[in-house]
Design a protein around this motif. Structure first.
Motif, PDB file in Angstrom:
ATOM      1  N   LEU A 137     -24.362  -9.679  -7.960  1.00  0.00           N
ATOM      2  CA  LEU A 137     -24.896  -8.781  -7.713  1.00  0.00           C
ATOM      3  C   LEU A 137     -26.058  -9.316  -6.132  1.00  0.00           C
ATOM      4  CD1 LEU A 137     -26.549  -7.196 -10.232  1.00  0.00           C
ATOM      5  CD2 LEU A 137     -24.079  -6.942  -9.285  1.00  0.00           C
ATOM      6  N   ASP A 138     -25.687 -10.763  -5.523  1.00  0.00           N
ATOM      7  CA  ASP A 138     -26.122 -10.909  -4.472  1.00  0.00           C
ATOM      8  C   ASP A 138     -25.027 -11.179  -3.212  1.00  0.00           C
ATOM      9  OD1 ASP A 138     -28.535 -11.020  -5.321  1.00  0.00           O
ATOM     10  OD2 ASP A 138     -28.381 -12.997  -6.164  1.00  0.00           O
ATOM     11  N   ILE A 139     -24.221 -11.469  -3.716  1.00  0.00           N
ATOM     12  CA  ILE A 139     -22.919 -10.774  -2.300  1.00  0.00           C
ATOM     13  C   ILE A 139     -23.228 -10.062  -2.166  1.00  0.00           C
ATOM     14  CG2 ILE A 139     -20.656 -11.163  -2.134  1.00  0.00           C
ATOM     15  CD1 ILE A 139     -19.872 -12.120  -5.566  1.00  0.00           C
ATOM     16  N   GLU A 140     -23.439 -10.890  -0.387  1.00  0.00           N
ATOM     17  CA  GLU A 140     -23.205  -9.904   0.529  1.00  0.00           C
ATOM     18  C   GLU A 140     -21.719  -9.189   1.250  1.00  0.00           C
ATOM     19  OE1 GLU A 140     -25.713  -7.609   2.997  1.00  0.00           O
ATOM     20  OE2 GLU A 140     -26.580  -8.942   2.288  1.00  0.00           O
ATOM     21  N   PRO A 141     -20.940  -8.023   0.255  1.00  0.00           N
ATOM     22  CA  PRO A 141     -19.553  -7.120   0.618  1.00  0.00           C
ATOM     23  C   PRO A 141     -19.323  -7.120   2.454  1.00  0.00           C
ATOM     24  CG  PRO A 141     -21.401  -6.032  -0.164  1.00  0.00           C
ATOM     25  CD  PRO A 141     -22.415  -6.829   0.190  1.00  0.00           C
ATOM     26  N   ALA A 148     -15.933  -5.744  -9.958  1.00  0.00           N
ATOM     27  CA  ALA A 148     -17.918  -6.555 -10.788  1.00  0.00           C
ATOM     28  C   ALA A 148     -18.537  -6.225 -10.204  1.00  0.00           C
ATOM     29  CB  ALA A 148     -17.191  -8.316  -9.567  1.00  0.00           C
ATOM     30  N   ASN A 149     -18.765  -5.334  -9.588  1.00  0.00           N
ATOM     31  CA  ASN A 149     -21.036  -5.148  -8.836  1.00  0.00           C
ATOM     32  C   ASN A 149     -21.000  -3.784  -9.945  1.00  0.00           C
ATOM     33  OD1 ASN A 149     -21.870  -6.231  -6.721  1.00  0.00           O
ATOM     34  ND2 ASN A 149     -20.657  -4.568  -5.122  1.00  0.00           N
ATOM     35  N   PRO A 150     -19.865  -2.819 -10.615  1.00  0.00           N
ATOM     36  CA  PRO A 150     -20.608  -2.211 -11.002  1.00  0.00           C
ATOM     37  C   PRO A 150     -20.874  -2.623 -12.690  1.00  0.00           C
ATOM     38  CG  PRO A 150     -18.286  -1.138 -10.739  1.00  0.00           C
ATOM     39  CD  PRO A 150     -18.531  -2.255  -9.853  1.00  0.00           C
ATOM     40  N   MET A 151     -19.627  -3.660 -13.457  1.00  0.00           N
ATOM     41  CA  MET A 151     -19.998  -4.354 -14.632  1.00  0.00           C
ATOM     42  C   MET A 151     -20.623  -5.605 -14.112  1.00  0.00           C
ATOM     43  SD  MET A 151     -17.881  -2.726 -16.150  1.00  0.00           S
ATOM     44  CE  MET A 151     -16.313  -2.290 -16.609  1.00  0.00           C
ATOM     45  N   GLY A 152     -21.224  -6.139 -13.126  1.00  0.00           N
ATOM     46  CA  GLY A 152     -21.969  -6.627 -13.033  1.00  0.00           C
ATOM     47  C   GLY A 152     -23.289  -6.492 -13.694  1.00  0.00           C
ATOM     48  N   TRP A 153     -24.059  -5.202 -13.203  1.00  0.00           N
ATOM     49  CA  TRP A 153     -25.085  -4.796 -13.504  1.00  0.00           C
ATOM     50  C   TRP A 153     -25.395  -3.892 -14.481  1.00  0.00           C
ATOM     51  CZ3 TRP A 153     -27.375   0.584 -11.754  1.00  0.00           C
ATOM     52  CH2 TRP A 153     -28.736   0.176 -11.254  1.00  0.00           C
ATOM     53  N   LEU A 154     -24.120  -3.708 -15.409  1.00  0.00           N
ATOM     54  CA  LEU A 154     -24.042  -3.116 -16.368  1.00  0.00           C
ATOM     55  C   LEU A 154     -24.668  -4.843 -17.589  1.00  0.00           C
ATOM     56  CD1 LEU A 154     -21.066  -1.039 -16.922  1.00  0.00           C
ATOM     57  CD2 LEU A 154     -23.456  -0.454 -17.123  1.00  0.00           C
ATOM     58  N   SER A 167     -28.049  -3.071  -4.311  1.00  0.00           N
ATOM     59  CA  SER A 167     -28.658  -1.644  -4.524  1.00  0.00           C
ATOM     60  C   SER A 167     -27.833  -0.212  -5.092  1.00  0.00           C
ATOM     61  CB  SER A 167     -27.894  -1.506  -2.877  1.00  0.00           C
ATOM     62  OG  SER A 167     -28.591  -2.496  -1.928  1.00  0.00           O
ATOM     63  N   GLN A 168     -26.709  -0.571  -6.308  1.00  0.00           N
ATOM     64  CA  GLN A 168     -26.353   0.360  -6.620  1.00  0.00           C
ATOM     65  C   GLN A 168     -27.408   1.068  -7.263  1.00  0.00           C
ATOM     66  OE1 GLN A 168     -22.155  -1.585  -8.196  1.00  0.00           O
ATOM     67  NE2 GLN A 168     -24.364  -3.307  -9.441  1.00  0.00           N
ATOM     68  N   VAL A 169     -27.134   3.148  -7.369  1.00  0.00           N
ATOM     69  CA  VAL A 169     -28.343   3.406  -8.156  1.00  0.00           C
ATOM     70  C   VAL A 169     -27.738   3.797  -9.542  1.00  0.00           C
ATOM     71  CG1 VAL A 169     -28.944   6.169  -8.210  1.00  0.00           C
ATOM     72  CG2 VAL A 169     -28.552   4.469  -5.937  1.00  0.00           C
ATOM     73  N   GLU A 191     -26.459  -7.743 -16.472  1.00  0.00           N
ATOM     74  CA  GLU A 191     -27.609  -7.745 -15.947  1.00  0.00           C
ATOM     75  C   GLU A 191     -28.860  -6.420 -16.986  1.00  0.00           C
ATOM     76  OE1 GLU A 191     -29.291  -9.194 -12.519  1.00  0.00           O
ATOM     77  OE2 GLU A 191     -27.211 -10.811 -12.315  1.00  0.00           O
ATOM     78  N   GLN A 192     -27.632  -5.815 -17.264  1.00  0.00           N
ATOM     79  CA  GLN A 192     -29.119  -4.680 -17.604  1.00  0.00           C
ATOM     80  C   GLN A 192     -28.798  -5.055 -19.047  1.00  0.00           C
ATOM     81  OE1 GLN A 192     -31.282  -2.285 -16.624  1.00  0.00           O
ATOM     82  NE2 GLN A 192     -31.265  -3.306 -14.663  1.00  0.00           N
ATOM     83  N   ALA A 193     -27.995  -5.150 -19.481  1.00  0.00           N
ATOM     84  CA  ALA A 193     -28.185  -5.331 -21.070  1.00  0.00           C
ATOM     85  C   ALA A 193     -28.033  -7.204 -21.595  1.00  0.00           C
ATOM     86  CB  ALA A 193     -26.405  -5.436 -21.722  1.00  0.00           C
ATOM     87  N   GLY A 194     -28.436  -7.119 -20.528  1.00  0.00           N
ATOM     88  CA  GLY A 194     -29.001  -9.153 -21.080  1.00  0.00           C
ATOM     89  C   GLY A 194     -28.146 -10.377 -20.572  1.00  0.00           C
ATOM     90  N   GLY A 195     -27.115 -10.336 -20.162  1.00  0.00           N
ATOM     91  CA  GLY A 195     -25.717 -11.450 -20.407  1.00  0.00           C
ATOM     92  C   GLY A 195     -25.616 -11.341 -18.107  1.00  0.00           C
ATOM     93  N   MET A 196     -25.419 -12.305 -17.923  1.00  0.00           N
ATOM     94  CA  MET A 196     -25.434 -12.560 -16.593  1.00  0.00           C
ATOM     95  C   MET A 196     -24.019 -12.238 -15.898  1.00  0.00           C
ATOM     96  SD  MET A 196     -26.761 -16.179 -16.709  1.00  0.00           S
ATOM     97  CE  MET A 196     -26.432 -16.906 -15.046  1.00  0.00           C
ATOM     98  N   ALA A 197     -23.833 -12.042 -14.487  1.00  0.00           N
ATOM     99  CA  ALA A 197     -22.611 -12.222 -14.176  1.00  0.00           C
ATOM    100  C   ALA A 197     -22.327 -12.788 -12.402  1.00  0.00           C
ATOM    101  CB  ALA A 197     -22.505 -10.799 -13.235  1.00  0.00           C
ATOM    102  N   HIS A 198     -21.206 -14.089 -12.720  1.00  0.00           N
ATOM    103  CA  HIS A 198     -21.587 -14.727 -11.769  1.00  0.00           C
ATOM    104  C   HIS A 198     -19.947 -15.017 -10.740  1.00  0.00           C
ATOM    105  CE1 HIS A 198     -23.737 -18.772  -9.650  1.00  0.00           C
ATOM    106  NE2 HIS A 198     -24.325 -17.602 -10.526  1.00  0.00           N
TER     107      HIS A 198
END
Ligand code: AHG
Ligand code: MN
Ligand code: MN
Length: 337
Positions: free
Chosen positions: A306-310, A284-290, A155-157, A292-299
């Motif tokens: 990015l799917d974790i319900e905080p 983790a969330n901001p770096m994770g979105w970066l 949901s990050q903008v 994924e947006q750069a073509g990598g993965m965050a797990h």
């Protein structure tokens, strides 16, 4: 692709022309983020001359020793952002609960979660540090509660960081790839220098604090051992290791040339009742979105970050992010374990 040489303001204005969801309030908010980063960049650069080095002599909510600059960075950001009317609330690594926008200022429709100074153990040795930020919406005229911040990473903008290193750089995503700006100190502007940051799928470089080898769980132990066996081992090639001691420094390197960053769950964290070391909402969330947006993965090894319900402002999670082939391999080892 945006043209190198444009300013951050010009880049965001251009993006907002084709995005109904990013209006003038968002542009104003990002102007404040940039101002805060420039102020902090100046303090970090002046170091001891600005009297900002050393310990603050107190701990934050997470029981970690605060440096003077952790506290100053938190204050600089709040001061730069609270009065413009763009934010509804601010959550920070250095504050137990979120900071409500004071009544005398108007309240906006965005929430900011941030790590004021990441890599604070690097401050006193003149190493890389950074500020990590995550912006989400607050679609209500009411003052936010802590729970309003607990939105999934998807949901990050806007998410990004400012790296304070040999050059200061602002890296961000608004969901249309990853762009990097370098601070041109002579005119005080962030100038687009990296218009399309991508993470290659393959890499031969990893980042992990190997002092914790004895605490690692089986999947990470196997992964690193195999990398370290080099061209005579199962991977058939040699690997290189880099650890900046600052997530911003390590993630920046990976966005520039690939690699995989791990701060996994381990037996020591488990014994201390911790769900990881790094914080979900502002690391983790901001770096994770970066990523994924750069073509990598965050797990985490078992789920996509990015799917974790905080569930908590200061929630910790295991982090494995970077080049997709290597992240996928660690995930496979988790499945096999
Ligand atoms: P912070 O300075 O905001 O507390 O974050 C430090 C984090 C991260 O930047 C880095 O990757 C990691 O902690 C280093 O931890 P270790 O000292 O356990 O290696
Ligand atoms: Mn941090
Ligand atoms: Mn920090």
């Amino acid at each position: 692709m945006a043209q190198t040489g444009t300013t951050l303001t010009q880049y965001l204005a251009e993006q907002s022309r084709s995005r109904d969801d990013l209006g003038s309030d968002f542009l104003g908010l990002m102007g404040d983020v940039a101002t805060a980063c420039k102020r902090l960049s100046d303090l970090v650069r002046r170091g001891e001359l600005a009297g900002v080095l050393g310990a603050a002599g107190q701990e934050n909510v997470q029981g970690e020793e605060q440096k003077k600059l952790d506290i100053i960075a938190n204050e600089v950001f709040i001061e730069s952002m609270e009065s413009s009317g763009h934010l509804a609330g601010i959550a920070s690594e250095e504050m137990d609960e979120h900071y409500p926008i004071p009544e005398q200022y108007s309240r906006g429709r965005y929430l900011l979660a941030f790590d004021p100074l990441d890599g604070s153990s690097n401050i006193d040795v003149n190493g890389s540090t950074g500020t990590i930020f995550s912006i989400t919406r607050h679609d209500s005229a009411q003052a936010p509660k802590d729970s309003d911040f607990l939105q999934r990473g998807r949901s990050q903008v806007c998410a990004g960081y400012c790296l304070y290193s040999s050059a200061s750089m602002l890296i961000l995503t608004i969901g249309d790839g990853v762009v990097g700006f370098t601070l041109e100190s002579s005119i005080g502007e962030f100038i687009l220098s990296h218009p399309n940051m991508t993470v290659p799928k393959a890499t031969s470089e990893y980042a992990i604090n190997s002092a914790y080898t004895r605490h690692w769980l089986a999947p990470e132990k196997r992964y690193i051992e195999e990398c370290n066996q080099g061209d005579t081992g199962p991977r058939g090639r040699n690997f290189n290791m880099r650890w900046a001691g600052s997530m911003v420094g390590d993630i920046h390197r990976i966005l520039c040339r690939g690699g995989v960053f791990l701060y996994p769950m381990d037996a020591k964290l488990q014994a201390a009742g911790k769900s990881g070391k790094l914080r979900l909402m502002y690391e983790a969330n901001p770096m994770g979105w970066l990523m994924e947006q750069a073509g990598g993965m965050a797990h985490t090894g078992t789920e996509s970050i990015l799917d974790i319900e905080p569930s908590d402002l200061h929630q910790r999670v295991p982090v494995i992010m970077g080049s997709s082939e290597e992240v996928q391999r660690v995930i496979d080892y988790h499945k096999e374990a």
